[in-house]
Design a protein around this motif. Structure first.
Motif, mmCIF file in Angstrom:
data_model
loop_
_atom_site.group_PDB
_atom_site.id
_atom_site.type_symbol
_atom_site.label_atom_id
_atom_site.label_comp_id
_atom_site.label_asym_id
_atom_site.label_seq_id
_atom_site.Cartn_x
_atom_site.Cartn_y
_atom_site.Cartn_z
ATOM 1 N N ARG A 1 17.164 -4.446 -1.111
ATOM 2 C CA ARG A 1 15.938 -5.236 -1.079
ATOM 3 C C ARG A 1 16.257 -6.684 -1.472
ATOM 4 N NH1 ARG A 1 10.912 -3.365 -0.928
ATOM 5 N NH2 ARG A 1 11.597 -1.295 -1.636
ATOM 6 N N PRO A 2 15.822 -7.659 -0.693
ATOM 7 C CA PRO A 2 16.121 -9.061 -1.033
ATOM 8 C C PRO A 2 15.352 -9.496 -2.275
ATOM 9 C CG PRO A 2 14.613 -8.964 0.814
ATOM 10 C CD PRO A 2 15.055 -7.550 0.563
ATOM 11 N N PRO A 3 15.803 -10.522 -2.942
ATOM 12 C CA PRO A 3 15.095 -11.000 -4.141
ATOM 13 C C PRO A 3 13.703 -11.514 -3.792
ATOM 14 C CG PRO A 3 16.796 -12.551 -3.467
ATOM 15 C CD PRO A 3 17.007 -11.324 -2.659
ATOM 16 N N SER A 4 12.805 -11.425 -4.736
ATOM 17 C CA SER A 4 11.416 -11.854 -4.524
ATOM 18 C C SER A 4 11.339 -13.359 -4.248
ATOM 19 C CB SER A 4 10.571 -11.508 -5.755
ATOM 20 O OG SER A 4 9.276 -12.062 -5.633
ATOM 21 N N THR A 5 10.387 -13.699 -3.380
ATOM 22 C CA THR A 5 10.139 -15.120 -3.083
ATOM 23 C C THR A 5 8.828 -15.588 -3.697
ATOM 24 O OG1 THR A 5 9.087 -14.529 -0.973
ATOM 25 C CG2 THR A 5 11.454 -15.015 -0.923
ATOM 26 N N GLY A 6 8.278 -14.732 -4.592
ATOM 27 C CA GLY A 6 7.062 -15.134 -5.296
ATOM 28 C C GLY A 6 5.779 -14.557 -4.746
ATOM 29 N N TYR A 7 5.863 -13.567 -3.819
ATOM 30 C CA TYR A 7 4.641 -12.980 -3.252
ATOM 31 C C TYR A 7 3.842 -12.260 -4.323
ATOM 32 C CZ TYR A 7 1.629 -9.591 -0.938
ATOM 33 O OH TYR A 7 0.555 -8.831 -0.565
ATOM 34 N N ARG A 8 2.521 -12.440 -4.311
ATOM 35 C CA ARG A 8 1.613 -11.760 -5.220
ATOM 36 C C ARG A 8 0.565 -10.999 -4.412
ATOM 37 N NH1 ARG A 8 3.730 -11.816 -10.387
ATOM 38 N NH2 ARG A 8 4.519 -13.922 -10.895
ATOM 39 N N ARG A 9 0.408 -9.728 -4.723
ATOM 40 C CA ARG A 9 -0.619 -8.942 -4.034
ATOM 41 C C ARG A 9 -2.000 -9.397 -4.479
ATOM 42 N NH1 ARG A 9 -1.131 -2.301 -3.822
ATOM 43 N NH2 ARG A 9 -3.145 -2.254 -2.754
ATOM 44 N N PRO A 10 -2.972 -9.525 -3.532
ATOM 45 C CA PRO A 10 -4.342 -9.902 -3.910
ATOM 46 C C PRO A 10 -4.929 -8.885 -4.886
ATOM 47 C CG PRO A 10 -4.038 -10.058 -1.539
ATOM 48 C CD PRO A 10 -2.825 -9.381 -2.075
ATOM 49 N N PRO A 11 -5.880 -9.284 -5.719
ATOM 50 C CA PRO A 11 -6.500 -8.347 -6.668
ATOM 51 C C PRO A 11 -7.104 -7.139 -5.944
ATOM 52 C CG PRO A 11 -7.130 -10.607 -7.147
ATOM 53 C CD PRO A 11 -6.422 -10.646 -5.831
ATOM 54 N N ARG A 12 -6.934 -5.948 -6.538
ATOM 55 C CA ARG A 12 -7.443 -4.721 -5.912
ATOM 56 C C ARG A 12 -8.965 -4.734 -5.768
ATOM 57 N NH1 ARG A 12 -3.989 -0.397 -5.426
ATOM 58 N NH2 ARG A 12 -1.931 -0.622 -6.389
ATOM 59 N N ARG A 13 -9.641 -5.491 -6.631
ATOM 60 C CA ARG A 13 -11.107 -5.527 -6.559
ATOM 61 C C ARG A 13 -11.601 -6.136 -5.255
ATOM 62 N NH1 ARG A 13 -12.315 -10.786 -7.652
ATOM 63 N NH2 ARG A 13 -10.748 -11.986 -8.842
ATOM 64 N N LEU A 14 -10.713 -6.826 -4.530
ATOM 65 C CA LEU A 14 -11.089 -7.413 -3.245
ATOM 66 C C LEU A 14 -10.943 -6.419 -2.093
ATOM 67 C CD1 LEU A 14 -9.396 -10.931 -3.591
ATOM 68 C CD2 LEU A 14 -11.778 -10.283 -4.087
ATOM 69 N N GLU A 15 -10.367 -5.247 -2.383
ATOM 70 C CA GLU A 15 -10.141 -4.234 -1.345
ATOM 71 C C GLU A 15 -11.177 -3.120 -1.462
ATOM 72 O OE1 GLU A 15 -6.207 -2.932 -2.181
ATOM 73 O OE2 GLU A 15 -5.242 -4.778 -1.483
#
Length: 265
Positions: free
Chosen positions: A240-254
């Motif tokens: 797995r490549p190193p993280s580029t800073g992605y953040r998952r949106p808050p679950r409350r929006l799903e």
């Protein structure tokens, strides 16, 4: 007939081994561009559906397809009889399992008067020709007839009537087959006389014990096809490549599916 049921543990062990061989067969079909057609025919409740389920359980649905055609439309009734089946035949690298097939005309259509005598006679004449054409084309055609006694068929029908999870498997036409047992027997006998040909013989599967029937049918199918194990390129899990800073949106929006499993037990 009369033998004890195949013990479940022995059945499950051998079935899993045979299903592993079916996966090898599928890979050989795909790699070699072969075309395989397997017909599952027999009386209602003879075990065709269960056998098809076990054959296809671990196979790739993009390679192995099940063809279970509904009643023909008005347009299809005006076509050449075999036409609606031809479009379901396999291309290179495919397997097709027919849950009932063109032999409907020799069985239910004949007995229930859904076809004329002329149409029936024409079918008995054309069917061997049609199947010889398939074989000459290089299609590997296998035909299995699942046999069951009248007593066992009635027992299975009654079990379906009492089981709300399986009641959908039973139709008015299925139940009528109980009163037309001898008519179906005569129709089968006449069908075999005309269509049990050297190029595409019928294979009878004794199905009083469904476990034995599945083991015997799958084992026979594998024995009739000269497949070989296909060596596949070894695959490795990539790093797995190193993280580029992605953040998952808050679950409350799903909009999530309720966790009803948390309330179990």
């Amino acid at each position: 007939m009369g033998r004890d049921k195949l013990p479940r543990k022995l059945y499950e062990k051998e079935l899993l081994r045979l299903q592993g061989e079916l996966v090898k067969l599928q890979e050989w079909v795909r790699a070699e561009g072969q075309r395989v057609v397997v017909l599952f025919e027999g009386r209602d409740a003879a075990g065709k559906g269960g056998a098809i389920k076990r054959v296809s359980e671990y196979l790739n649905p993009r390679v192995t397809r099940i063809a279970a055609l509904p009643a023909p439309t008005e347009r299809e009734r005006s076509q050449w009889y075999f036409q609606r089946y031809v479009q379901h035949l396999p291309a290179a690298g495919e397997i097709v399992l027919f849950d009932r097939s063109w032999y409907n005309r020799a069985g239910v259509e004949r007995v229930m008067d859904f076809c004329t005598q002329e149409e029936y006679t024409r079918f008995l004449h054309q069917c061997p020709i049609f199947e010889r054409l398939l074989v000459e084309e290089g299609i590997l055609l296998r035909k299995y007839w699942f046999s069951v006694s009248d007593e066992e068929q009635e027992r299975r029908f009654r079990a379906r009537l009492d089981d709300p999870m399986r009641r959908w498997k039973l139709s008015e036409m299925d139940l009528e087959s109980v009163t037309r047992w001898e008519e179906y027997s005569r129709a089968k006998d006449e069908m075999l006389v005309h269509t049990d040909i050297p190029e595409a013989p019928w294979y009878d599967v004794e199905s009083e014990d469904k476990r034995r029937a599945r083991i015997n049918m799958i084992s026979h199918l594998l024995s009739t096809i000269p497949y070989q194990e296909v060596r596949r390129t070894r695959m490795e899990m990539p790093r797995r490549p190193p993280s580029t800073g992605y953040r998952r949106p808050p679950r409350r929006l799903e909009t999530s599916v309720p966790d009803v499993a948390a309330d179990l037990g």
